[in-house]
Motif scaffolding. Structure first.
Motif, PDB file in Angstrom:
ATOM      1  N   LYS A   3    -137.071  -8.413   8.871  1.00 56.90           N
ATOM      2  CA  LYS A   3    -136.242 -10.215   8.855  1.00 56.90           C
ATOM      3  C   LYS A   3    -136.638 -10.906  10.129  1.00 56.90           C
ATOM      4  O   LYS A   3    -135.776 -11.045  11.288  1.00 56.90           O
ATOM      5  N   LEU A   5    -136.797 -15.329  10.838  1.00 57.64           N
ATOM      6  CA  LEU A   5    -136.289 -16.740  10.969  1.00 57.64           C
ATOM      7  C   LEU A   5    -137.468 -18.129  11.574  1.00 57.64           C
ATOM      8  O   LEU A   5    -137.480 -17.440  12.665  1.00 57.64           O
ATOM      9  N   SER A  18    -145.821 -18.691   8.969  1.00 54.14           N
ATOM     10  CA  SER A  18    -145.360 -17.780   8.087  1.00 54.14           C
ATOM     11  C   SER A  18    -145.780 -17.012   7.240  1.00 54.14           C
ATOM     12  O   SER A  18    -145.846 -15.816   6.770  1.00 54.14           O
ATOM     13  N   THR A  22    -145.960 -12.663   7.058  1.00 58.01           N
ATOM     14  CA  THR A  22    -146.137 -12.121   5.504  1.00 58.01           C
ATOM     15  C   THR A  22    -147.173 -10.801   5.444  1.00 58.01           C
ATOM     16  O   THR A  22    -146.603  -9.761   5.328  1.00 58.01           O
ATOM     17  N   ASP A  27    -140.660  -9.722   6.699  1.00 55.67           N
ATOM     18  CA  ASP A  27    -139.954 -10.852   5.384  1.00 55.67           C
ATOM     19  C   ASP A  27    -139.098 -12.263   5.925  1.00 55.67           C
ATOM     20  O   ASP A  27    -138.230 -12.249   7.010  1.00 55.67           O
ATOM     21  N   SER A  29    -138.595 -16.399   6.901  1.00 56.67           N
ATOM     22  CA  SER A  29    -137.387 -17.333   5.667  1.00 56.67           C
ATOM     23  C   SER A  29    -138.214 -18.857   7.170  1.00 56.67           C
ATOM     24  O   SER A  29    -138.173 -18.649   8.290  1.00 56.67           O
ATOM     25  N   THR A  30    -137.741 -19.245   6.519  1.00 60.85           N
ATOM     26  CA  THR A  30    -137.633 -20.668   7.710  1.00 60.85           C
ATOM     27  C   THR A  30    -136.982 -22.035   7.390  1.00 60.85           C
ATOM     28  O   THR A  30    -136.112 -21.563   6.451  1.00 60.85           O
ATOM     29  N   ALA A  31    -136.449 -22.770   8.597  1.00 62.20           N
ATOM     30  CA  ALA A  31    -135.744 -23.866   8.363  1.00 62.20           C
ATOM     31  C   ALA A  31    -136.508 -24.795   9.630  1.00 62.20           C
ATOM     32  O   ALA A  31    -137.063 -24.687  10.465  1.00 62.20           O
ATOM     33  N   SER A  36    -130.461 -26.707   9.835  1.00 55.73           N
ATOM     34  CA  SER A  36    -130.564 -25.608   8.819  1.00 55.73           C
ATOM     35  C   SER A  36    -130.159 -24.067   8.695  1.00 55.73           C
ATOM     36  O   SER A  36    -130.675 -23.120   8.238  1.00 55.73           O
ATOM     37  N   ALA A  40    -129.107 -20.834   7.933  1.00 59.64           N
ATOM     38  CA  ALA A  40    -129.152 -19.638   6.662  1.00 59.64           C
ATOM     39  C   ALA A  40    -129.235 -18.554   7.882  1.00 59.64           C
ATOM     40  O   ALA A  40    -128.279 -17.822   7.602  1.00 59.64           O
ATOM     41  N   ASP A  44    -128.104 -14.787   6.234  1.00 61.44           N
ATOM     42  CA  ASP A  44    -128.432 -13.453   5.911  1.00 61.44           C
ATOM     43  C   ASP A  44    -128.655 -12.823   7.498  1.00 61.44           C
ATOM     44  O   ASP A  44    -128.396 -13.523   8.570  1.00 61.44           O
ATOM     45  N   PHE A  46    -130.733 -11.650  10.427  1.00 65.64           N
ATOM     46  CA  PHE A  46    -132.131 -11.908  10.614  1.00 65.64           C
ATOM     47  C   PHE A  46    -132.415 -10.641  12.122  1.00 65.64           C
ATOM     48  O   PHE A  46    -131.218 -10.505  12.789  1.00 65.64           O
TER      49      PHE A  46
END
Length: 474
Positions: A3, A5, A18, A22, A27, A29-31, A36, A40, A44, A46
């Motif tokens: 994972k 970020l 991303s 992927t 896996d 995620s973005t911010a 933010s 994140a 979760d 990472f």
């Protein structure tokens, strides 16, 4: 699945990264902001964070400090522009795994990320295997104690007493003072207390009070609102607020000014914090652990430290023994750091020569565990085979071994002593020759990457360039 970020306020860059990652099995995620991004991370877990150095609400330095303080097992890679490279190198010294410069190249990104994730898994596995202790003596067969990465539960009497005190105080909400020399591992003990407390799922935030200026201290502790003073370009969350629900570790607290101590006392007593420039009070639920290598009671007598604040902190005291008092723990720690260095460097150095073991056990270790860790990292890189020998040790340690041997035989051997001038001349040349050999060997090992070479040699790039120039090495 691994994972990642991505924290970047350039939406197109984040989207492209991303999609690319992927497709390569991550896996993602973005911010779009530092705030933010931290949210994140709170929600979760990472393996790795890719963070742009320049964000609208903060910068890479602040993000790295917050991430490593609250989520020390999460790797961080900084994305930077060409002009930020000097800063990116500084961030690596602060704990970032690496940096990637713009423009971004897919092969470089993927290679760097894969290495970072592998290092993350290796360190987590190491932490689980080496730092988990079954507590059967109290009838809790299924209960496990988890410790910080650099904490090793030793076998010496001093280490057993330290472990007993950690297990005793961890489940409570007591404030703790950790006393000990610099480099003895006070932060790893603070992390271990946190990990074995009821707050273990909440943030652990570390703060170095020794590096704070009087002007910045209030902002670092309590935060500030955007525009509250000149230079306040964005809202900043203070360390108390970051640690809310968890543990705040204050290192070298004896260096704080008397005015900041007064503000701290108010916050600790009232369990409320107010950002600079704000009228809103925020309720706090924070456990405080402090560390110092100074005598705080002597500071009280001399008027440098507030007695009322000392008693607020002093609900439980732990003494950190210096490394020279920990006997066989020295080699346990050495082996632990060697495993970490092997994972970091991709090497397979497995042992220490008998001469090195003897040297380690008799050396005084003025820099304690921190010094030992740096010596092992350097020796693991310089080792020519699977065993660390005296040749791979720094001069101050190998010379200590030689001088100790000569001193111990001074009364059993008769020989003519050369002139002092000659001895000094020979030693100087020998030291310079050994230094230059080490520089050349390290440069070859890192494929002449001068940034990495300077980091391993524990000098800055300018010093390295000057030494290379002195031996005409281009």
């Amino acid at each position: 699945m691994k994972k990642i970020l991505i924290i970047d306020d350039e939406v197109n860059v984040a989207l492209l990264l991303s999609k690319f990652l992927t497709r390569n099995g991550f896996d993602v995620s973005t911010a779009s902001s530092g705030t933010s991004g931290m949210e994140a991370l709170k929600n979760d877990e990472f393996n790795l964070v890719l963070c742009d150095f320049r964000l609208e609400d903060t910068d890479g330095r602040e993000m790295l400090r917050n991430i490593k303080n609250q989520y020390p097992k999460t790797g961080v890679i900084i994305i930077t522009g060409y002009s930020d490279i000097k800063m990116a190198v500084e961030l690596i010294k602060m704990g970032a795994y690496d940096y990637i410069t713009k423009p971004l190249y897919p092969d470089e990104i993927l290679n760097t990320i894969n290495k970072a994730v592998e290092t993350h898994y290796a360190l987590v596995e190491e932490a689980v295997s080496d730092n988990t202790v079954n507590d059967k003596s109290k009838g809790r067969d299924n209960k496990k104690q988890t410790f910080a990465n650099e904490f090793v539960a030793g076998t010496s009497r001093a280490s057993k007493e330290l472990l007993r005190q950690i297990e005793l105080v961890a489940p409570t909400n007591y404030s703790v003072i950790i006393l000990g020399e610099s480099g003895t591992g006070k932060e790893s003990v603070a992390q271990s207390i946190h990990l074995n407390s009821l707050r273990h799922n909440q943030p652990f935030v570390a703060m170095d009070c020794g590096s704070l200026t009087k002007e910045l201290a209030a902002s670092e502790f309590f935060g500030h609102e955007k525009g509250s003073f000149t230079g306040a370009l964005y809202t900043k969350i203070g360390h108390f607020e970051m640690a809310n629900g968890g543990t705040l570790f204050l290192d070298e607290v004896g260096n704080l000014s008397y005015e900041i101590q007064a503000a701290l006392l108010r916050t600790v007593q009232e369990r409320k914090v107010k950002r600079i420039g704000s009228t809103k009070e925020i309720d706090l639920d924070v456990r405080i652990i402090i560390a110092t290598n100074e005598n705080l009671q002597e500071g009280i007598q001399k008027g440098r430290f507030r007695e009322d604040l000392y008693h607020r902190f002093n609900e439980f005291t732990i003494y950190m023994p210096p490394l020279r008092e920990r006997g066989n723990d020295i080699m346990l720690l050495a082996e632990h750091f060697l495993k970490i260095a092997n994972n970091e460097l991709g090497r397979s150095v497995t042992a220490f020569s008998a001469e090195v073991v003897d040297c380690f056990m008799n050396y005084r270790w003025p820099g304690n565990i921190r010094e030992l860790k740096n010596v092992i990292r350097r020796a693991a890189l310089l080792a020519e085979e699977s065993e660390i020998t005296m040749k791979a040790l720094p001069l101050e340690i190998s010379n200590f071994k030689t001088h100790s041997f000569e001193h111990s035989h001074a009364h059993t051997n008769t020989y003519e002593v050369p002139e002092i001038k000659e001895i000094r001349h020979d030693l100087k040349n020998a030291a310079l020759e050994a230094e230059y050999e080490t520089i050349i060997k390290v440069l070859r090992e890192v494929n002449f990457n001068k940034t990495k070479a300077a980091e391993i040699l524990n000098i800055d790039r300018k010093t390295l360039y000057n030494k290379m120039k002195a031996i005409n090495l281009k």
